[in-house]
Write a protein that holds these residues in place. Structure first.
Motif, PDB file in Angstrom:
ATOM      1  N   GLY A  82       0.779  -1.227   0.000  1.00  0.00           N
ATOM      2  CA  GLY A  82       0.000   0.000   0.000  1.00  0.00           C
ATOM      3  C   GLY A  82       0.808   1.273   0.000  1.00  0.00           C
ATOM      4  O   GLY A  82       0.425   2.237   0.660  1.00  0.00           O
ATOM      5  N   LEU A  83       1.937   1.289  -0.701  1.00  0.00           N
ATOM      6  CA  LEU A  83       2.750   2.501  -0.711  1.00  0.00           C
ATOM      7  C   LEU A  83       2.562   3.265  -2.018  1.00  0.00           C
ATOM      8  O   LEU A  83       3.133   2.911  -3.041  1.00  0.00           O
ATOM      9  CB  LEU A  83       4.235   2.154  -0.531  1.00  0.00           C
ATOM     10  CG  LEU A  83       4.596   1.526   0.806  1.00  0.00           C
ATOM     11  CD1 LEU A  83       6.070   1.155   0.837  1.00  0.00           C
ATOM     12  CD2 LEU A  83       4.266   2.467   1.955  1.00  0.00           C
ATOM     13  N   PRO A  84       1.767   4.323  -2.012  1.00  0.00           N
ATOM     14  CA  PRO A  84       1.501   5.039  -3.258  1.00  0.00           C
ATOM     15  C   PRO A  84       2.758   5.637  -3.872  1.00  0.00           C
ATOM     16  O   PRO A  84       2.851   5.772  -5.083  1.00  0.00           O
ATOM     17  CB  PRO A  84       0.510   6.133  -2.853  1.00  0.00           C
ATOM     18  CG  PRO A  84       0.553   6.207  -1.379  1.00  0.00           C
ATOM     19  CD  PRO A  84       1.030   4.899  -0.876  1.00  0.00           C
ATOM     20  N   GLU A  85       3.755   5.994  -3.022  1.00  0.00           N
ATOM     21  CA  GLU A  85       4.966   6.613  -3.585  1.00  0.00           C
ATOM     22  C   GLU A  85       5.697   5.633  -4.484  1.00  0.00           C
ATOM     23  O   GLU A  85       6.410   6.027  -5.402  1.00  0.00           O
ATOM     24  CB  GLU A  85       5.892   7.155  -2.480  1.00  0.00           C
ATOM     25  CG  GLU A  85       6.466   6.134  -1.526  1.00  0.00           C
ATOM     26  CD  GLU A  85       5.576   5.921  -0.298  1.00  0.00           C
ATOM     27  OE1 GLU A  85       4.344   6.082  -0.432  1.00  0.00           O
ATOM     28  OE2 GLU A  85       6.100   5.570   0.765  1.00  0.00           O
ATOM     29  N   GLN A  86       5.553   4.337  -4.237  1.00  0.00           N
ATOM     30  CA  GLN A  86       6.172   3.351  -5.127  1.00  0.00           C
ATOM     31  C   GLN A  86       5.255   3.043  -6.307  1.00  0.00           C
ATOM     32  O   GLN A  86       5.681   3.023  -7.453  1.00  0.00           O
ATOM     33  CB  GLN A  86       6.465   2.063  -4.363  1.00  0.00           C
ATOM     34  CG  GLN A  86       7.584   2.229  -3.363  1.00  0.00           C
ATOM     35  CD  GLN A  86       7.889   0.932  -2.623  1.00  0.00           C
ATOM     36  OE1 GLN A  86       7.367  -0.115  -2.954  1.00  0.00           O
ATOM     37  NE2 GLN A  86       8.733   1.034  -1.617  1.00  0.00           N
ATOM     38  N   LEU A  87       3.993   2.814  -6.007  1.00  0.00           N
ATOM     39  CA  LEU A  87       3.072   2.408  -7.067  1.00  0.00           C
ATOM     40  C   LEU A  87       2.858   3.502  -8.103  1.00  0.00           C
ATOM     41  O   LEU A  87       2.912   3.252  -9.306  1.00  0.00           O
ATOM     42  CB  LEU A  87       1.726   2.025  -6.455  1.00  0.00           C
ATOM     43  CG  LEU A  87       1.779   0.716  -5.687  1.00  0.00           C
ATOM     44  CD1 LEU A  87       0.568   0.577  -4.790  1.00  0.00           C
ATOM     45  CD2 LEU A  87       1.859  -0.442  -6.662  1.00  0.00           C
ATOM     46  N   LEU A  88       2.643   4.724  -7.662  1.00  0.00           N
ATOM     47  CA  LEU A  88       2.340   5.796  -8.609  1.00  0.00           C
ATOM     48  C   LEU A  88       3.580   6.251  -9.365  1.00  0.00           C
ATOM     49  O   LEU A  88       3.479   6.950 -10.364  1.00  0.00           O
ATOM     50  CB  LEU A  88       1.662   6.970  -7.887  1.00  0.00           C
ATOM     51  CG  LEU A  88       0.268   6.637  -7.352  1.00  0.00           C
ATOM     52  CD1 LEU A  88      -0.292   7.791  -6.547  1.00  0.00           C
ATOM     53  CD2 LEU A  88      -0.698   6.278  -8.481  1.00  0.00           C
ATOM     54  N   GLY A  89       4.768   5.846  -8.883  1.00  0.00           N
ATOM     55  CA  GLY A  89       5.998   6.173  -9.595  1.00  0.00           C
ATOM     56  C   GLY A  89       6.283   5.185 -10.723  1.00  0.00           C
ATOM     57  O   GLY A  89       7.217   5.365 -11.497  1.00  0.00           O
TER      58      GLY A  89
ATOM     59  N   ARG B  16       4.910  11.635   1.667  1.00  0.00           N
ATOM     60  CA  ARG B  16       5.856  10.591   1.249  1.00  0.00           C
ATOM     61  C   ARG B  16       5.905  10.386  -0.262  1.00  0.00           C
ATOM     62  O   ARG B  16       6.740   9.633  -0.748  1.00  0.00           O
ATOM     63  CB  ARG B  16       5.531   9.266   1.953  1.00  0.00           C
ATOM     64  CG  ARG B  16       5.918   9.276   3.427  1.00  0.00           C
ATOM     65  CD  ARG B  16       6.002   7.870   3.998  1.00  0.00           C
ATOM     66  NE  ARG B  16       4.729   7.177   3.956  1.00  0.00           N
ATOM     67  CZ  ARG B  16       3.764   7.327   4.872  1.00  0.00           C
ATOM     68  NH1 ARG B  16       3.925   8.141   5.883  1.00  0.00           N
ATOM     69  NH2 ARG B  16       2.641   6.652   4.778  1.00  0.00           N
ATOM     70  N   LEU B  17       4.998  11.028  -0.993  1.00  0.00           N
ATOM     71  CA  LEU B  17       5.059  10.919  -2.455  1.00  0.00           C
ATOM     72  C   LEU B  17       6.393  11.439  -2.984  1.00  0.00           C
ATOM     73  O   LEU B  17       6.819  11.082  -4.076  1.00  0.00           O
ATOM     74  CB  LEU B  17       3.930  11.724  -3.108  1.00  0.00           C
ATOM     75  CG  LEU B  17       2.614  11.027  -3.381  1.00  0.00           C
ATOM     76  CD1 LEU B  17       1.672  11.971  -4.094  1.00  0.00           C
ATOM     77  CD2 LEU B  17       2.785   9.746  -4.188  1.00  0.00           C
ATOM     78  N   GLY B  18       7.045  12.305  -2.192  1.00  0.00           N
ATOM     79  CA  GLY B  18       8.362  12.815  -2.584  1.00  0.00           C
ATOM     80  C   GLY B  18       8.304  13.500  -3.932  1.00  0.00           C
ATOM     81  O   GLY B  18       7.511  14.410  -4.146  1.00  0.00           O
ATOM     82  N   GLU B  19       9.132  13.010  -4.852  1.00  0.00           N
ATOM     83  CA  GLU B  19       9.211  13.625  -6.184  1.00  0.00           C
ATOM     84  C   GLU B  19       8.116  13.135  -7.123  1.00  0.00           C
ATOM     85  O   GLU B  19       7.945  13.666  -8.214  1.00  0.00           O
ATOM     86  CB  GLU B  19      10.574  13.302  -6.831  1.00  0.00           C
ATOM     87  CG  GLU B  19      11.775  13.897  -6.101  1.00  0.00           C
ATOM     88  CD  GLU B  19      11.718  15.422  -6.083  1.00  0.00           C
ATOM     89  OE1 GLU B  19      11.696  16.019  -7.169  1.00  0.00           O
ATOM     90  OE2 GLU B  19      11.654  15.996  -4.976  1.00  0.00           O
TER      91      GLU B  19
END
Ligand code: ATP
Ligand code: MG
Length: 242
Positions: free
Chosen positions: A108-115, A137-140
Motif C-alpha cells: 500500500g505505498l503510493p509513492e512506489q506504485l504511482l511512480g 511521502r510521495l516525494g518527487e
C-alpha cells in the motif's frame, strides 16, 4: 492520468474514490482503482464484494511468503486485482466492463506504485491512507489531480486545508475539495470560510451511503439516484476541467 484521493480518516475518501472510478469507467477508458490503505475496503464500495476483497488482501499479505513480488505495473494489475462491476447508464442498454480494482502488492505505498510506468491512456484512482503523511511521502512523484475529501467539522477542514496546500507541490493539475456530509447552510458557510478560493464540490449527508455499506453493495448500484451519489458523479467532469 493519476488521481490521488486524500483526507482525514472517515471523511469519505473510499466512497468518493469508488464513485469516481466507476463514473470514469463509463466513458470506456481503462481505469484502475488502487487501494493504498493498509485496511483496504475500496473493493466493497466498488461493488466487488467481501469475498473477492478479502481474497485480494490475503494474496497481498502473502507477498514474500510464497507469493512473488510483482515487478511492474502490468504485473500488479494482472496478478493483484479483480474486475469491478460497471454498467453504462441504462439508456445504452449494454453491460460495460467496470474499472479494474487492484490492490497494490507493495504494502500500500503510493509513492512506489504511482511512480511506476503506467500506460498513458489509463486513469488510476488511488484511495490514500487517512491523513496527509502519504501525500508527503510521495516525494518527487507527481500526480495529475488531487481530490481532498473533508466533512464539515473543524478538524477535518483543517486537515483538508493543509492537504490542499501540500497537494500543490505534487500536482500541476486540478485540486478539488469534496465537502462531504454537508447538512445545511451553516455547514456550507463553514466550508466556504475555511477553503475560500478552492474548487469545492458539495456532497450532502445521505443515509443511502451507509445503507449501501451495510448491504455490502456499491452506492452507485444500490442508490444511483440518491442525492450524495448524484452529486459525486459531478466529480469526474470537474477533474477533466469541464
Ligand atoms: N455523504 C454521506 N452521507 C452519509 N454517510 C456517509 C457519506 N459519505 C460517507 N459516509 C459514511 O461515512 C463512513 C466513512 O466513509 P468512507 O469509508 O468513504 O471514509 P474514508 O475516508 O475512506 O474512511 P477511512 O479513513 O476509514 O478509510 C462510512 O460509514 C460511510 O457510509
Ligand atoms: Mg477509506
Amino acid at each position: 492520468m493519476k488521481i490521488a484521493v486524500v483526507g482525514k480518516g472517515g471523511a469519505g475518501k473510499t466512497t468518493t474514490a469508488a464513485v469516481l472510478a466507476r463514473t470514469l469507467a463509463r466513458t470506456g477508458q481503462p481505469v484502475v482503482a488502487l487501494d493504498c490503505d493498509t485496511n483496504p475496503n475500496l473493493g466493497l464500495s466498488l461493488g466487488v464484494g467481501m469475498d473477492a476483497t478479502e481474497a485480494l488482501l490475503s494474496l497481498r499479505d502473502g507477498v514474500g511468503d510464497g507469493v512473488e513480488h510483482a515487478r511492474s505495473w502490468d504485473d500488479i494489475v494482472a496478478r493483484f486485482g479483480v474486475d469491478a462491476p460497471g454498467r453504462r447508464p441504462p439508456r445504452h442498454g449494454l453491460q460495460d466492463r467496470g474499472p479494474r480494482f487492484r490492490l497494490p502488492v507493495m504494502r500500500g505505498l503510493p509513492e512506489q506504485l504511482l511512480g511506476l510506468d503506467i500506460a498513458e491512456d489509463t486513469t488510476v484512482v488511488a484511495d490514500f491512507e487517512a491523513g496527509i503523511g502519504t501525500l508527503t511521502r510521495l516525494g518527487e512523484t507527481k500526480v495529475d489531480a488531487v481530490v481532498v475529501v473533508t466533512d464539515p467539522t473543524v478538524k477535518s477542514l483543517e486537515v483538508a486545508s493543509r492537504a490542499a496546500r501540500l497537494a500543490e507541490e505534487h500536482t500541476a493539475g486540478p485540486i478539488v475539495i469534496v465537502a462531504n456530509r454537508v447538512l445545511d447552510e451553516a455547514d456550507r458557510d463553514t466550508v466556504e470560510r475555511t477553503l475560500s478560493g478552492r474548487t469545492v464540490l458539495v456532497i450532502p449527508e445521505d443515509d443511502a451511503i451507509p445503507a449501501a455499506d451495510r448491504a455490502d453493495t456499491a452506492p452507485l448500484d444500490a442508490s444511483p439516484d440518491s442525492p450524495a451519489v448524484r452529486a459525486l458523479t459531478g466529480l469526474a467532469p470537474l477533474l477533466a476541467g469541464s
